[in-house]
Design an enzyme around this catalytic site. Structure first.
Site, PDB file in Angstrom:
ATOM      1  N   LYS A  32       5.281 -12.615 -56.427  1.00  0.00           N
ATOM      2  CA  LYS A  32       5.514 -14.004 -56.854  1.00  0.00           C
ATOM      3  C   LYS A  32       4.315 -14.824 -56.383  1.00  0.00           C
ATOM      4  O   LYS A  32       4.446 -15.802 -55.628  1.00  0.00           O
ATOM      5  CB  LYS A  32       6.850 -14.503 -56.261  1.00  0.00           C
ATOM      6  N   ASP A  86      18.463  -1.922 -56.356  1.00  0.00           N
ATOM      7  CA  ASP A  86      19.883  -1.958 -56.769  1.00  0.00           C
ATOM      8  C   ASP A  86      19.985  -2.215 -58.274  1.00  0.00           C
ATOM      9  O   ASP A  86      20.800  -1.604 -58.969  1.00  0.00           O
ATOM     10  CB  ASP A  86      20.651  -3.058 -56.015  1.00  0.00           C
ATOM     11  N   ASP A 112      13.973  -4.137 -52.360  1.00  0.00           N
ATOM     12  CA  ASP A 112      15.392  -3.929 -52.041  1.00  0.00           C
ATOM     13  C   ASP A 112      16.248  -4.386 -53.219  1.00  0.00           C
ATOM     14  O   ASP A 112      17.122  -3.655 -53.692  1.00  0.00           O
ATOM     15  CB  ASP A 112      15.730  -4.727 -50.774  1.00  0.00           C
ATOM     16  N   TYR A 166      11.467  -8.620 -43.934  1.00  0.00           N
ATOM     17  CA  TYR A 166      12.202  -7.765 -43.001  1.00  0.00           C
ATOM     18  C   TYR A 166      11.521  -7.715 -41.638  1.00  0.00           C
ATOM     19  O   TYR A 166      11.779  -6.827 -40.844  1.00  0.00           O
ATOM     20  CB  TYR A 166      12.321  -6.345 -43.560  1.00  0.00           C
ATOM     21  N   ASP A 221      10.666 -12.377 -61.004  1.00  0.00           N
ATOM     22  CA  ASP A 221      11.741 -12.870 -61.883  1.00  0.00           C
ATOM     23  C   ASP A 221      11.615 -12.254 -63.270  1.00  0.00           C
ATOM     24  O   ASP A 221      12.602 -11.831 -63.875  1.00  0.00           O
ATOM     25  CB  ASP A 221      11.755 -14.413 -61.947  1.00  0.00           C
TER      26      ASP A 221
HETATM   27  C1  IPM Z   1      18.754  -0.525 -48.366  1.00  0.00           C
HETATM   28  C2  IPM Z   1      19.764  -1.348 -47.636  1.00  0.00           C
HETATM   29  C3  IPM Z   1      19.169  -1.791 -46.311  1.00  0.00           C
HETATM   30  C4  IPM Z   1      17.957  -2.651 -46.613  1.00  0.00           C
HETATM   31  C5  IPM Z   1      20.138  -2.532 -45.380  1.00  0.00           C
HETATM   32  C6  IPM Z   1      21.372  -1.717 -45.108  1.00  0.00           C
HETATM   33  C7  IPM Z   1      19.486  -2.925 -44.092  1.00  0.00           C
HETATM   34  O1  IPM Z   1      20.183  -2.423 -48.395  1.00  0.00           O
HETATM   35  O2  IPM Z   1      18.329   0.517 -47.835  1.00  0.00           O
HETATM   36  O3  IPM Z   1      18.368  -0.893 -49.480  1.00  0.00           O
HETATM   37  O4  IPM Z   1      18.083  -3.851 -46.840  1.00  0.00           O
HETATM   38  O5  IPM Z   1      16.864  -2.094 -46.640  1.00  0.00           O
HETATM   39 MN    MN Z   2      19.447  -2.351 -50.456  1.00  0.00          MN
END
Ligand code: IPM
Ligand code: MN
Length: 345
Positions: free
Chosen positions: A177, A238, A234, A131, A210
């Site tokens: 990794k 999710d 990130d 990032y 992984d």
């Molecule tokens: C998160 C989101 C952000 C990220 C995006 C919207 C820039 O996916 O907060 O996880 O990648 O950090």
């Molecule tokens: Mn995210």
């Protein structure tokens, strides 16, 4: 009466709806406590700000944020075009040096969970890695992105994760990794190992990303705190959100030494805008984390209790939880739980 000046950035897409519901819930617990005042200051940021000001986080919003102790941020759409203004979340994370992104994933009543007893927290490095915004074309059809990993940033996020693990079940898993990214993840792993000496009571274990993706599905209930670099964190957050019911129920805290920003883990879901459909709980839980941060722990517990009771009742659930309730109906159910006098125990 003590006062906490807090910024509210409703964002775009479904952001204004879920943030509005959260603000109502925050006001309800504040009213019930009667011992403090949240001074809420609204600000513009996100894709609508780009159209208006040419930037995701306009200067007046930055100035306003600097007058507050923390901020509640709704989801915001991030454009994909090269050269477009950078993501609002990233801009604020960097501006306030919010180096640890803390995302708790907890099994909830009446919410589908991969295992009934998941209680893990991902701590994601929030300022560098992939990032770092260093990306360029080196020739026709070839582009390069740089993954910056520093000992300083790795050590401070590791220290944050160790402190958290120390207050919890005293297990820290670090994810990398290093067999491929030998230098960058070499530095990250060395940083974790060096900070681990300050926390001899915290047990550590190491995973390749992984394999962690697999272990999270196989035995999520065994993990306590997981620390990793920015992009891995990130993606993993999710995945971990889905283990406990999806993006509708998971929030995150972006923590620095002097400021913090709270947000749902989910995005702006533009297709659901103004449909009164999405689950507001992720943003409400972000509000709960904000209350903890400003020291209003009783109100934080009150807010959480109200949400858990609505989930337990199972009568007012949004579509993602298998119900038919609108966001506004879930909001009313939660407000009703907050307003009701607590049972004397
Ligand atoms: C998160 C989101 C952000 C990220 C995006 C919207 C820039 O996916 O907060 O996880 O990648 O950090
Ligand atoms: Mn995210």
């Amino acid at each position: 009466m003590r006062t906490h000046r807090v910024a509210i950035l409703p964002g775009d897409g479904i952001g204004p709806e879920v943030v509005d519901i959260t603000v109502r819930a925050l006001e309800a617990v504040q009213e019930k406590a009667g011992t403090y005042k949240l001074e809420l200051v609204m600000g513009e940021a996100g894709v609508n700000a780009i159209a208006k000001y040419g930037t995701n986080v306009p200067p007046q919003t930055v100035d306003m944020l600097k007058t507050t102790v923390a901020c509640l941020k709704g989801p915001m759409t991030t454009p994909e075009k090269p050269g477009a203004p950078p993501s609002a979340a990233l801009t604020i994370r960097k501006l306030f040096d919010l180096y640890a992104n803390v995302r708790p994933c907890l099994s909830l009543p009446n919410v589908p969970s991969a295992k009934p007893n998941i209680d893990l927290t991902i701590v994601r490095e929030n300022t560098e890695g992939l990032y770092s915004n260093i990306e360029f074309e080196v020739g026709e059809g070839v582009a390069v992105a740089m993954r910056v990993i520093s000992r300083k940033a790795s050590e401070r996020v590791a220290r944050f994760a160790f402190k958290l693990a120390n207050q919890r079940r005293k297990r820290l898993s670090y994810v990398h990794k290093a067999n491929i990214l030998r230098r960058t993840d070499g530095i990250f792993n060395q940083a974790v190992l060096s900070v681990s000496k300050e926390f001899p009571e915290v047990a550590i274990d190491s995973y390749y990303i992984d394999n962690m993706a697999l272990q999270l599905i196989k035995r999520p209930e065994t993990f306590d705190v997981i620390v990793t670099t920015n992009l891995f964190g990130d993606i993993m957050s999710d995945e971990a959100a889905q283990l406990v019911g999806g993006l509708g129920v998971v929030s995150g805290a972006n923590m620095g030494d002097n400021y913090a920003m709270f947000e749902p883990v989910h995005g702006s879901a533009p297709k659901y805008t103004r449909q009164d459909k999405v689950n507001p709980i992720a943003t409400i839980f972000a509000g709960k984390m904000l209350l903890e941060y400003v020291g209003e722990k009783d109100s934080a517990r009150e807010l959480e209790r109200a949400v858990l009771e609505v989930l337990k009742d199972g009568k007012t659930l949004t579509y993602d939880l298998g119900g038919k309730a609108k966001s506004s109906e879930m909001c009313e159910a939660i407000l009703e739980k907050i307003r009701r006098p607590n049972a004397i125990t």
